[in-house]
Each structure stands twice: as structure tokens, then as C-alpha cells.
Design an enzyme around this catalytic site. Sequence first.
Site: not given
Ligand code: SAH
Length: 274
Positions: A17, A40, A63, A95-97, A125-126, A177
Site C-alpha cells: 500500500p 501503477d 490511472k 499498488g496494494g494487492d 491491500t490498502a 476509491m
Molecule cells: N489494488 C489496490 C487498490 C487499487 S484501487 C489495493 O489492493 O490496495 C485504489 C484505491 O485504493 C485508492 O483510491 C484508495 O482508496 C486505496 N488505496 C490504495 N493505497 C492506499 C493508501 N496508501 N492509503 C489509502 N488508501 C489507499
Amino acid sequence: MNNYKDTGKVILAGAGPGDPELITLKALRYLQIADVVITDRLVSDVILYEYTNKNALILHVGKQCRKGASTPQATINELIVDYALQGKLVVRLKGGDVSFFSNMLDELQVLIANQIEYEIIPGITAASGAAAYAGIPLTARNHSIAVRFLTYYKKDIVEDIYWKDLSQTNDTLVFYMSSDTSDELVKKLIDNNINDDKHIAIVEQATTPLQNVYSCAIHDYAKKFGSNQFVSPTLIIIGKVAAFHDQFQWIENSYSKENYFKPVAKNNYESVRA
Ligand code: SAH
């Protein structure tokens, strides 16, 4: 350069994240031997410029939701396929998962259609990152037995009956989001009689040095944070467990409005190494 006989290989990997140390060893190992990294926006520069091997070509295809430059999915698919078909090892970093609110399905379909070998590596994931760095147990005994991962981007939850359910459940709700629609989101829940033991925690730039957590009882939201502009990315956690932030917070707010993840210039995929 890696030499794959015919079609190269694509690694779909989650970068975590924000905090660069939250990437997996497995993803890191691939970044160290990658030919091309297609990334990303929500990936730390430390991962791209310190952890990734220095000869890798790094392409930014972020994006940016409603704002700024954004690369069409078709172009991303083309880039992945073109480099793979040149026999390269391509890491597609998200980002995240990889499987939460991402276009992994699209990319998998394209890989299959082109008979390109791939691996999928999960990431934090976030929701997990934000919960940990805000001191919130997402499921806590006697408070919540489940977590729902949702989005209210483009007003995705349309049916009234579903709003009723979201307002009545004791499941923890995590909205991705949805920071631009947070006022309306909270209003929907209140209109559907969400209980006043529910709290909201809004986590900006979770796990980065610029993290901020804003939390309050859900009924106080409009008064305290209504019409706030939250810095992207922001995650919203709603439920009884969100109140635990006050008790278990272990990181001070930065109170910064700077962006940890820098916007990418339009049509400029290729990044300049710092
Ligand atoms: N695949 C990512 C999510 C992608 S959608 C995951 O698993 O985390 C993008 C959204 O994820 C952002 O709009 C926000 O809501 C959230 N997000 C991702 N990174 C974040 C962070 N560091 N802090 C807060 N929200 C985050």
C-alpha cells in the site's frame, strides 16, 4: 537481459500500500531481475528506483481516478504483450494487492490470448495496510465478524436494499476509491439508520510518512469532516471497530497535504531515474 525462448514471462505483482518495506520478498526478487517494470501510480519511488535493478525499463501507466493523466487499459495491455513477446521478463506492478479493485482480469485475458506465461504474486491491500498503521483490528471479537471491501466510486452501490443492508450490518465496511463521494456515502448510511455506535476512520496515504487518520462517530462526520478534500489515495473504514483507532493509534498524523505518490506527466510513460 532475460532470455525466454518465445514469449517472455509476465509477473503480476502487488507492491503493497505505500511503505516500501511492505512488498513481498517474492515480488522484490523479480524486480531485481526484471527487464521491464510496468507500474501503477500507487507504488513507492523507493521500490522503483532503489529496489528494482538499475537496467530495468520502468514504465508508468498509472490511472488517477478522476484527475490527471491516465493510460487506457488497451495501451497497458499492448505494452505488456509487446515486451513479453520480445522475450522479456515483465513485472506488472500494482499498488496494494493485485486482485483488489484492479484490472487484473483484463490483463489475464490478454496474457492467455497471447499464450504468455505468467505468475501472480499477492500484495498487502490498502485495507490491511491502513488498518494496521491506524491501529484498527478489522474484525475484533464481539465487534465485527466480517469485512466487506467496497467502492462508491461512480456511485456503484445503487440498490436501496443494499444501502439498508450496509447500514444495518455489523460487518466492517472498507471503501476504496470513495473519498470524493464520502459526504454522500455517509449521508446514505445515516438516511438508512446506521447505528450511532458506528465510527468512521478516513485514512489518507496509509503506511506512508504522510499518513493522516481522521476519525469520529459516524453521526459527527458531516460536522467534523464534511466537504473536506482528502489527499489521494484515501481509504474509508466504517464500523464499530473504527473507534479503536483512538485507543490503539501508534503513528502520529503528519498533517501534511503533500502527495507521497507523485502524479505522472501525460503521455510520459518512461520515467527518468532520479
Ligand atoms: N489494488 C489496490 C487498490 C487499487 S484501487 C489495493 O489492493 O490496495 C485504489 C484505491 O485504493 C485508492 O483510491 C484508495 O482508496 C486505496 N488505496 C490504495 N493505497 C492506499 C493508501 N496508501 N492509503 C489509502 N488508501 C489507499
